[in-house]
Design an enzyme around this catalytic site. Structure first.
Site, short mmCIF file in Angstrom:
data_model
loop_
_atom_site.label_atom_id
_atom_site.label_comp_id
_atom_site.label_asym_id
_atom_site.label_seq_id
_atom_site.Cartn_x
_atom_site.Cartn_y
_atom_site.Cartn_z
CG ASP A 1 -1.66 -1.35 1.52
OD1 ASP A 1 -2.13 -1.88 0.62
OD2 ASP A 1 -1.81 -1.54 2.49
N GLY B 1 2.21 2.77 -2.59
CA GLY B 1 1.75 3.69 -3.83
C GLY B 1 2.85 3.42 -4.94
CE LYS B 2 4.41 -2.21 -3.84
NZ LYS B 2 3.87 -2.00 -2.91
N GLY B 3 2.27 1.61 -7.54
CA GLY B 3 1.45 1.76 -8.83
C GLY B 3 1.57 3.15 -9.34
CG ASN C 1 -0.92 -11.64 -2.78
OD1 ASN C 1 -0.22 -11.01 -3.66
ND2 ASN C 1 -0.22 -12.37 -1.91
CG HIS D 1 0.84 -2.50 -7.61
ND1 HIS D 1 2.16 -2.89 -8.42
CD2 HIS D 1 1.13 -2.89 -6.36
CE1 HIS D 1 2.72 -3.54 -7.54
NE2 HIS D 1 2.18 -3.62 -6.44
CB THR E 1 -5.83 -11.44 -0.23
OG1 THR E 1 -5.17 -12.38 -1.02
CG2 THR E 1 -4.95 -10.22 0.06
CD GLN F 1 2.08 -9.58 -1.07
OE1 GLN F 1 3.06 -10.36 -1.63
NE2 GLN F 1 1.32 -10.02 -0.39
N GLY G 1 -10.81 -4.23 -0.69
CA GLY G 1 -11.71 -3.33 -0.06
C GLY G 1 -11.57 -3.45 1.59
CG LEU H 1 4.87 15.22 1.69
CD1 LEU H 1 5.52 14.38 2.92
CD2 LEU H 1 6.04 15.95 0.75
#
Length: 332
Positions: free
Chosen positions: A13, A15-17, A39, A42, A122, A174, A250, A280
């Site tokens: 979570d 923010g790699k995408g 699982n 992104h 998941t 992940q 979700g 940020l």
């Protein structure tokens, strides 16, 4: 570049995408290889539309980028076909012959096995699919007739691209704290999530990598069970604007302030050479939409400086909004 590994620092979570989609557009990536499994979604915001991707690499936003899924990955065929259709990448995506397949029985096992449920999985079936692969009884991508048009040998394709000085990105999933080896065991995923494992799943040796970009979020979040140092109550998270739900499942994310000791560990184990910080603008409202470092409020600059000082790596990309291009780029 030409070969960069993207790895998550905490529990996913991060923010790699967003970072990958920005690099795809800004640097015009030639090749992006996704590792891991279904699982972890992104999230990519592009042209006002949100994409939660479990299978398709986040670099799909650049229409000339070759998209690949590595041999070490676990493929959920139905989800793969769904995302290929949604992102319109049918003619430029490939799956390694030896990627293993998540079957319906694996998902059932994941959802009904008491031990797995207690770990907060998941429910996609990733763990049971990996278990079957270790037993050497798993189905592989080459065994699925519908996947035949997509099959390729990823390792030679990627290595040839690197040797030709093309811009290659290896997309980890992940985060390090979910690593089977280096994370908060037993509340972890079924595989290693470090930069080394990302390279291994693709078939790229460590000497071929130029940079390891570690992705931090300005605060930490975690879904499922397991420790989260400094965890806030849901009420406090809502008050701060830190409350989130997972893009793919979700599920509610638990929140905590940024932890510098965990950040140092993530940099060390991943061998990070540079860092990105996302969201940020959630931590400091005055950052929203900023595109230059000089636009940041003083306290935000101090926070970034503290990360650099305590981890020993430069923060070169800073997310200031949800869209792919909402980034302060400090690279030369």
């Amino acid at each position: 570049m030409p070969c960069t590994v993207i790895a998550g620092a905490f529990w996913g979570d991060e923010g790699k995408g967003k970072i990958i989609s920005y690099l795809a557009l800004k640097d015009r990536l030639d090749v992006c290889v996704r590792t891991g499994s279904v699982n972890a979604a992104h999230t990519v915001w592009y042209q006002g539309k949100r994409h939660a991707l479990h299978m398709v690499p986040a670099a799909f936003v650049y229409e000339k980028c070759r998209l690949l899924i590595g041999a070490g990955s676990n493929v959920h065929a139905a989800q793969f076909f769904k995302e290929v259709e949604e992102t319109n990448v049918k003619n430029r995506i490939g799956v390694d012959y030896q990627a293993s397949i998540i079957e319906e029985k694996h998902s059932t096992q994941d959802k009904t096995t008491a031990h797995l449920k207690s770990l907060g999985t998941t429910g996609w079936g990733v763990g049971p699919a990996i278990e079957e692969r270790v037993r050497r009884t798993a189905k592989l991508a080459k065994d699925i007739p519908e996947l035949q048009p997509y099959l390729t040998d990823v390792a030679p394709e990627v290595n040839h691209a690197i040797e030709a000085s093309e811009k290659v990105l290896l997309e980890g999933t992940q985060g390090l704290m979910l690593s089977l080896f280096h994370g908060t065991y037993p509340y972890v995923t079924g595989r290693d999530t470090s930069a080394s494992a990302i390279c291994s799943e693709v078939g790229v040796g460590p000497t071929k990598v130029d940079d390891v970009l570690i992705v931090f979020k300005a605060f930490m979040t975690r879904v499922g069970t397991g420790t989260l140092p400094g965890e806030l109550t849901k009420e406090e998270a809502l008050k701060r604007g830190w409350f989130e739900t997972a893009a793919g499942t979700g599920r509610e994310r638990r929140s905590a302030p940024f932890n510098f000791e965990l950040a140092k560990k993530a940099v060390m184990v991943n061998g990070a050479t540079q860092a990105a910080v996302t969201k940020l603008d959630i931590l400091y409202q005055g950052c929203k939409g900023a595109r230059t470092y000089d636009e940041l409020p003083r306290e935000a600059e101090q926070f970034i400086s503290e990360i650099e000082k305590r981890t020993g790596v430069p923060v070169l990309l800073i997310g200031t909004g949800p869209e792919a291009l909402d980034i302060i780029d400090r690279r030369k």
